[in-house]
Enzyme design. Structure first.
Site, PDB file in Angstrom:
ATOM      1  N   LYS A  29      10.231 -25.547 -36.871  1.00 38.78           N
ATOM      2  CA  LYS A  29       9.267 -25.747 -36.125  1.00 38.78           C
ATOM      3  C   LYS A  29       7.784 -24.979 -36.689  1.00 38.78           C
ATOM      4  CE  LYS A  29      10.938 -23.597 -32.197  1.00 38.78           C
ATOM      5  NZ  LYS A  29      11.550 -22.622 -31.362  1.00 38.78           N
ATOM      6  N   ARG A 102       8.823 -16.239 -32.077  1.00 41.11           N
ATOM      7  CA  ARG A 102       9.812 -18.254 -31.982  1.00 41.11           C
ATOM      8  C   ARG A 102      10.452 -18.779 -32.839  1.00 41.11           C
ATOM      9  NH1 ARG A 102       5.597 -22.881 -30.508  1.00 41.11           N
ATOM     10  NH2 ARG A 102       7.782 -23.470 -29.680  1.00 41.11           N
ATOM     11  N   GLY A 111      17.964 -24.546 -28.160  1.00 42.74           N
ATOM     12  CA  GLY A 111      18.164 -23.338 -26.827  1.00 42.74           C
ATOM     13  C   GLY A 111      19.128 -21.982 -27.277  1.00 42.74           C
ATOM     14  N   HIS A 487      48.414 -36.171 -33.005  1.00 34.23           N
ATOM     15  CA  HIS A 487      48.901 -37.306 -32.540  1.00 34.23           C
ATOM     16  C   HIS A 487      47.876 -38.456 -31.956  1.00 34.23           C
ATOM     17  CE1 HIS A 487      51.731 -41.349 -32.780  1.00 34.23           C
ATOM     18  NE2 HIS A 487      52.323 -41.012 -31.965  1.00 34.23           N
ATOM     19  N   SER A 798      45.112 -46.541 -54.569  1.00 33.20           N
ATOM     20  CA  SER A 798      44.562 -46.622 -53.441  1.00 33.20           C
ATOM     21  C   SER A 798      45.248 -45.061 -53.272  1.00 33.20           C
ATOM     22  CB  SER A 798      45.721 -47.649 -52.187  1.00 33.20           C
ATOM     23  OG  SER A 798      44.976 -47.406 -51.216  1.00 33.20           O
ATOM     24  N   THR A 801      44.755 -39.924 -48.829  1.00 29.07           N
ATOM     25  CA  THR A 801      44.252 -38.582 -49.007  1.00 29.07           C
ATOM     26  C   THR A 801      45.250 -38.094 -48.210  1.00 29.07           C
ATOM     27  OG1 THR A 801      42.441 -40.338 -47.825  1.00 29.07           O
ATOM     28  CG2 THR A 801      41.871 -39.105 -49.971  1.00 29.07           C
ATOM     29  N   ASN A 802      45.531 -38.704 -47.458  1.00 29.00           N
ATOM     30  CA  ASN A 802      46.118 -37.948 -46.134  1.00 29.00           C
ATOM     31  C   ASN A 802      47.645 -36.938 -46.772  1.00 29.00           C
ATOM     32  OD1 ASN A 802      44.879 -38.357 -44.369  1.00 29.00           O
ATOM     33  ND2 ASN A 802      46.291 -40.081 -43.867  1.00 29.00           N
ATOM     34  N   ASP A 803      48.298 -37.481 -47.836  1.00 28.68           N
ATOM     35  CA  ASP A 803      49.173 -36.986 -48.249  1.00 28.68           C
ATOM     36  C   ASP A 803      48.055 -35.824 -49.886  1.00 28.68           C
ATOM     37  OD1 ASP A 803      51.943 -36.546 -47.707  1.00 28.68           O
ATOM     38  OD2 ASP A 803      51.857 -38.949 -47.565  1.00 28.68           O
ATOM     39  N   CYS A 865      42.977 -44.993 -49.019  1.00 32.46           N
ATOM     40  CA  CYS A 865      43.392 -44.999 -47.896  1.00 32.46           C
ATOM     41  C   CYS A 865      42.996 -44.215 -46.471  1.00 32.46           C
ATOM     42  CB  CYS A 865      44.847 -46.399 -48.210  1.00 32.46           C
ATOM     43  SG  CYS A 865      46.113 -45.890 -48.592  1.00 32.46           S
ATOM     44  N   TYR A 885      36.190 -49.780 -52.506  1.00 38.99           N
ATOM     45  CA  TYR A 885      36.190 -50.212 -51.006  1.00 38.99           C
ATOM     46  C   TYR A 885      36.839 -48.381 -49.955  1.00 38.99           C
ATOM     47  CZ  TYR A 885      41.698 -51.479 -51.841  1.00 38.99           C
ATOM     48  OH  TYR A 885      42.602 -50.182 -51.791  1.00 38.99           O
TER      49      TYR A 885
HETATM   50  P1  ADP Z   1      12.927 -23.213 -28.429  1.00 40.92           P
HETATM   51  O1  ADP Z   1      13.238 -23.181 -29.507  1.00 40.92           O
HETATM   52  O2  ADP Z   1      13.754 -22.721 -27.340  1.00 40.92           O
HETATM   53  O3  ADP Z   1      12.118 -24.689 -27.100  1.00 40.92           O
HETATM   54  P2  ADP Z   1      10.292 -22.092 -28.607  1.00 40.92           P
HETATM   55  O4  ADP Z   1      10.314 -20.910 -29.479  1.00 40.92           O
HETATM   56  O5  ADP Z   1       9.807 -23.773 -28.322  1.00 40.92           O
HETATM   57  O6  ADP Z   1      11.813 -21.922 -28.366  1.00 40.92           O
HETATM   58  O7  ADP Z   1       9.599 -21.440 -27.050  1.00 40.92           O
HETATM   59  C1  ADP Z   1      10.549 -21.564 -25.877  1.00 40.92           C
HETATM   60  C2  ADP Z   1       9.337 -21.588 -24.576  1.00 40.92           C
HETATM   61  O8  ADP Z   1       8.055 -20.699 -24.802  1.00 40.92           O
HETATM   62  C3  ADP Z   1       8.584 -23.696 -25.126  1.00 40.92           C
HETATM   63  O9  ADP Z   1       9.025 -24.846 -23.723  1.00 40.92           O
HETATM   64  C4  ADP Z   1       6.744 -23.442 -25.995  1.00 40.92           C
HETATM   65  O10 ADP Z   1       6.456 -24.103 -25.854  1.00 40.92           O
HETATM   66  C5  ADP Z   1       6.575 -22.098 -24.824  1.00 40.92           C
HETATM   67  N1  ADP Z   1       5.623 -21.110 -25.609  1.00 40.92           N
HETATM   68  C6  ADP Z   1       6.665 -20.712 -27.311  1.00 40.92           C
HETATM   69  N2  ADP Z   1       4.664 -20.257 -27.763  1.00 40.92           N
HETATM   70  C7  ADP Z   1       4.495 -20.059 -27.119  1.00 40.92           C
HETATM   71  C8  ADP Z   1       2.880 -19.767 -27.116  1.00 40.92           C
HETATM   72  N3  ADP Z   1       2.240 -19.262 -28.292  1.00 40.92           N
HETATM   73  N4  ADP Z   1       2.116 -20.023 -26.109  1.00 40.92           N
HETATM   74  C9  ADP Z   1       2.851 -20.924 -25.208  1.00 40.92           C
HETATM   75  N5  ADP Z   1       4.121 -21.561 -24.990  1.00 40.92           N
HETATM   76  C10 ADP Z   1       4.567 -20.993 -25.833  1.00 40.92           C
HETATM   77 MG    MG Z   2      11.238 -25.409 -28.444  1.00 42.18          MG
HETATM   78 MG    MG Z   3      50.818 -41.287 -47.473  1.00 43.18          MG
END
Ligand code: ADP
Ligand code: MG
Ligand code: MG
Length: 911
Positions: A29, A102, A111, A487, A798, A801-803, A865, A885
């Site tokens: 980021k 962030r 997320g 299996h 050959s 690699t399992n064994d 293999c 190979y």
């Molecule tokens: P994630 O990795 O979960 O997406 P972000 O750091 O990107 O987390 O932020 C979550 C939300 O908040 C995103 O939609 C992002 O665009 C918004 N956001 C983060 N920083 C700002 C900022 N300085 N101004 C406005 N929106 C922001």
């Molecule tokens: Mg984001």
């Molecule tokens: Mg074998």
């Protein structure tokens, strides 16, 4: 004197300090914010801010939550630059700057970590902001968001508080907001008035104090440092840790923390926020694709609390087509965004995933990164960008992950139908593709129903080798237990069959022929649909779409061939499998298991004869049985050599411990007794004599031939006669005889004497010259140590690699279920070594054996293999150590081909 390390990198109009190449230090980021803000080709409207490096996170973790000494100063200095750029001051009562904190690691973990918005709002700054914006509703909306996020992320999660389900502070505050909306008869968050929100904020603060025992901080700097610490701590949050396990991301990378000036999408109807992809991430179509929400802050779109509006006409769907698009609502802004989209693509030369916010009619960019996409999209985007001249051929080849090819080679569940379907259970995605069928609970039923022309899904608690027929017959397999190397999973992958294993929520009752999930019972004949690529089980019939015959894929694979240097063969035991593999581009067979004829369909007769042989007491008895077996062996080998006409076929001599074939049920024992003219008791006794404590390390492989040379002789004769017959028919058979489980060159020498003798006999008998190679599997560590000697006799190696993994680790592959999950969980191992070669340990054995083998015989042919031969990382490793190979199951051949091409390209780029 040592210089103070630089911990903070500014981005914005005052001279951006980072760029896109600094991902390790600034996180994805941070690096991309710097690139967007600072690169001369871009200079996009990015709100000013600064990135605190991942090194600070590592320091913070290693020093019990302390920061390096100079951090505070560096942050204050960067903050002053940001204030200058924005013309506002953090914590100022008249003209307050607000920021977000962030998270952002080297690799995107969407997320999984935390972000806090609106930091800096407090009783001192609120009046000033209201006065300045003349928008009290907006200010209290921002404040209630700050309280919700901050109390959750900083005061609860970062403090390690784990409230019971439904009692988290955020959920409690959300409930309060819902109650207020309900009381007032509002539908949407945006219906809340300034007064409502102001009251809500007061109530929120009281609740926070009550639940967490601390007041909500009212000092801007306390909030800022609380936010920064929470971001760093979220690196070790539960979700983040779990995600790293799955993705194999190292724990010591750490996250960066981006402190960025806030821009507001929630200032009214001329404000908005959104997320977009520069191309369609599901199909790859070259169209701008995205969603947006008017009068909202960023997290609303991602969290899915409101149904977002479509970005443009192209992205309208059934669910959102009644909502205005950004293209319609704010045409000028849309044009600006479209222009940015084009510039970003030209600059990054790849599909980007972007976040943007519109504050009172002005557009700001908040994030961009390479967008995640489906296999189909990856393929289409790569080929389109190649045509557009944006990328070269090598780059195009690198753009599709080998794993994603899976998706393109199997029928898949229609993604549109899947979106609307309800998942009833999930498990491990063991065999890719989609399958839809009626449930059956036994292998026999699977075979029966299939014969009647029905499509069935075999549902089992777990599968064992007896289920093989049923698994073959079924269109899909679902088990409640078992892992990726179980299996069922191995077999399914080998056949390219859709399979989900370890769906623990399912209770199977094979007697009543029913299964229960979430309190609902499904009976035999009920329809379900599996998505084996993702591991989801759906109720009912979902449509499948065929993904093969794709001209785009063919074009792409032609490119792959252009750059591939490592050979790709297949592991195949039947002419049918050989044929499929050839169509997928296999250049030969790297492993043909002679014992295959004793399993599955049509195996009754040869298995019966084999059992006679096994239970023989004298060489004479044994020879008689072997003579009977001979035609079956020859037929099998001939069929496969013929299917692979002109290509090499590595035929492995009998490998498994004989005891595996001894009949256990009374009826079979009686039949055998009769045929051999001995008593049932004798059959039992002879069977028991063969019992071994440790059969995988017992009387098997080359050891069988050492004790019973006639077994080797018969097999070798079958190979040479099949070859001779084909030559006479004008064909071009290329057998390679492979001796398994060797640990000493003398084993190879003794076996070779038999091979030489039979070779001469057969050549004479048929009057033809037979070319062949003689080699061995390298699967015992001692064979690696003595590889220079082994290569004196062996013309090829050959790697089994399992064994080799089994014996190198001392892990019994059939018993890893009991402890391997803990090894992965505790990060003793980063991956299952039976799925991907353990390059650090077992890899050394392999490298040494390659080196020693070639020192003796420079043209030694070397391949692999084991199961790992189809694993992309292992393929790259095999290329690096100089193998000729890899060999893998038929359906993984295209994956291995792609992985091999990518390995060559990567290697040539390094030089
Ligand atoms: P994630 O990795 O979960 O997406 P972000 O750091 O990107 O987390 O932020 C979550 C939300 O908040 C995103 O939609 C992002 O665009 C918004 N956001 C983060 N920083 C700002 C900022 N300085 N101004 C406005 N929106 C922001
Ligand atoms: Mg984001
Ligand atoms: Mg074998």
């Amino acid at each position: 004197m040592t210089q103070t390390p630089k911990y903070v990198y500014y981005f914005g109009p005052e001279g951006t300090e980072g760029n896109a190449s600094m991902v390790n230090l600034l996180g994805g980021k941070g690096a991309n914010l710097a690139e967007m803000a600072g690169h001369p080709d871009l200079r996009l409207p990015v709100p000013a801010g600064f990135t605190i490096t991942t090194e600070v996170c590592t320091y913070f973790m290693q020093h019990g939550g302390q920061y390096p000494p100079s951090l505070k100063e560096q942050v204050e200095e960067a903050l002053r630059k940001v204030e200058k750029a924005m013309g506002m001051k953090f914590g100022d009562p008249e003209n307050p700057l607000l920021v977000s904190c962030r998270s952002g690691a080297r690799r995107s973990m969407p997320g999984m970590m935390e972000t806090v918005l609106n930091v800096g709002l407090c009783s001192k700054t609120i009046p000033g902001l209201i006065k300045k914006t003349n928008n009290p509703r907006f200010v209290y909306d921002a404040y209630r968001r700050l309280i919700m996020m901050y109390s959750d992320v900083v005061m609860e999660k970062a403090e390690g508080i784990e409230p019971p389900e439904g009692m988290g502070i955020r959920v409690q505050l959300e409930r309060m907001m819902e109650e207020l909306k309900h009381k007032k008869g509002y539908e949407k968050d945006t219906d809340l008035t300034a007064e409502d929100l102001q009251q809500l904020c007061e109530a929120f603060k009281a609740k926070v104090k009550e639940v967490l025992g601390k007041p909500f901080p009212d000092d801007p700097f306390e909030q800022l440092w609380g936010g920064i610490a929470a971001v760093f701590k979220s690196w070790n949050g539960k979700r983040a840790v779990a995600y790293r396990r799955i993705e194999g991301i190292p724990d010591d990378w750490g996250t960066a923390c981006n402190v960025q000036s806030m821009v507001f999408g929630n200032m009214g109807d001329t404000s908005a926020t959104g997320v977009a992809f520069t191309r369609n991430p599901a199909t790859g179509e070259n169209q701008f694709y995205g969603e947006w929400l008017p009068n909202a802050q960023g997290e609303d779109v991602v969290a899915g609390i409101r149904t977002p509006n479509p970005l443009n006409k192209a992205t309208k769907t059934e669910q959102n087509k009644h909502l205005p698009s950004l293209e319609e609502a704010m045409p000028e802004i849309y044009q600006q965004l479209l222009d940015i989209r084009n510039r970003l693509e030209r600059h990054y030369k790849d599909m980007q995933d972007i976040e943007f916010t519109i504050q009172e009619g002005k557009l700001y960019m908040l994030q961009c990164r390479v967008g995640k996409r489906t296999g189909t999209a990856a393929l289409n985007i790569a080929m389109d960008m190649l045509k557009e001249g944006l990328i070269d051929e090598e780059t195009a080849v690198l753009r599709v992950a080998p794993k994603q090819l899976d998706e393109l080679l199997h029928p898949i569940v229609d993604p549109n139908a899947e979106k609307k379907a309800t998942t009833i259970a999930s498990g491990l995605p063991a065999g890719p593709g989609g399958a839809c069928g009626q449930i059956v609970f036994t292998s026999e039923d699977a075979v029966e129903w299939t014969k009647k022309g029905k499509k069935v899904i075999l549902v089992r608690e777990e599968t064992n080798p007896e289920d093989v027929e049923g698994m073959r017959a079924a269109v899909g397999i679902l088990t409640a237990r078992g892992g990726m190397t179980s299996h069922a999973a191995l077999v399914a992958r080998g056949w390219g069959k859709c399979c989900i294993v370890g769906a623990g929520k399912i209770k199977v009752d094979p007697v009543k022929k029913s299964m229960t999930v979430n309190g609902k019972t499904y009976k035999e004949g009920d329809w379900i649909t599996l998505n084996g690529t993702r591991g989801f089980v759906y109720e009912g019939q979902l449509p499948l779409i065929d993904a093969t015959e794709n001209p785009r894929l063919k074009e792409f694979m032609a490119l792959v061939e252009k750059y591939r240097k490592l050979g790709v063969r297949t592991n195949a035991d039947t002419p049918a499998d050989a044929k499929i593999a050839r169509e997928f581009g296999a250049e030969g067979i790297g492993l043909f298991r002679t014992e295959h004829m004793f399993y599955g369909e049509g195996s009754d007769e040869p298995l019966f004869i084999l059992r006679k042989m096994i239970l023989s007491r004298t060489a004479e008895e044994r020879r008689k049985a072997l003579d009977e077996l001979f035609p079956f062996m020859k037929r099998d080998i001939k069929g496969t050599l013929e299917a692979m006409n002109g290509l090499p076929v590595t035929i492995r001599l009998l490998d498994p411990p004989l005891h595996e074939f001894v009949p256990q049920d009374e009826e079979k024992q009686a039949e055998l007794a009769k045929a051999m003219g001995i008593s049932v008791e004798d059959v039992k006794r002879r069977g028991e004599e063969l019992h071994e404590t440790n059969p995988m390390m017992g009387h098997r492989g080359v050891r069988l031939g050492i004790t019973y040379p006639e077994i080797t002789e018969t097999q070798v004769r079958a190979i040479f006669e099949a070859t001779a017959e084909l030559i006479k028919e004008g064909k071009d058979p290329r057998p390679e005889i492979m001796v398994p489980v060797t640990c000493d060159v003398k084993e190879l020498d003794i076996t070779k004497q038999i091979v030489d003798r039979v070779h001469a006999e057969v050549e004479k008998k048929f009057g033809v010259k037979i070319e062949y190679l003689y080699g061995t599997m390298i699967e015992i560590p001692r064979a690696c140590l003595l590889a220079d000697k082994m290569a004196r006799t062996a013309q090829f190696f050959s790697f089994g690699t399992n064994d080799l993994t089994q014996m190198g680790f001392g892990f019994s592959r059939d018993d890893i279920g009991g402890f391997l999950p803990d090894y992965l969980e505790k990060r003793i191992l980063m991956a299952d070594p039976f799925q991907t070669i353990d390059q650090e340990g077992i890899g050394q054995l392999i490298e040494m054996a390659v080196r020693k083998g070639r020192a003796t015989r420079s043209d030694l042919k070397i391949g692999i293999c084991g199961e790992q031969g189809g694993d992309p990382d292992s393929v790259e490793f095999c290329f690096k150590v100089g193998m000729n190979y890899v060999s893998c199951s038929p359906y993984r051949v295209p994956i291995a081909r792609l992985a091999a091409a990518q390995a060559s390209i990567k290697a040539s780029r390094k030089n």
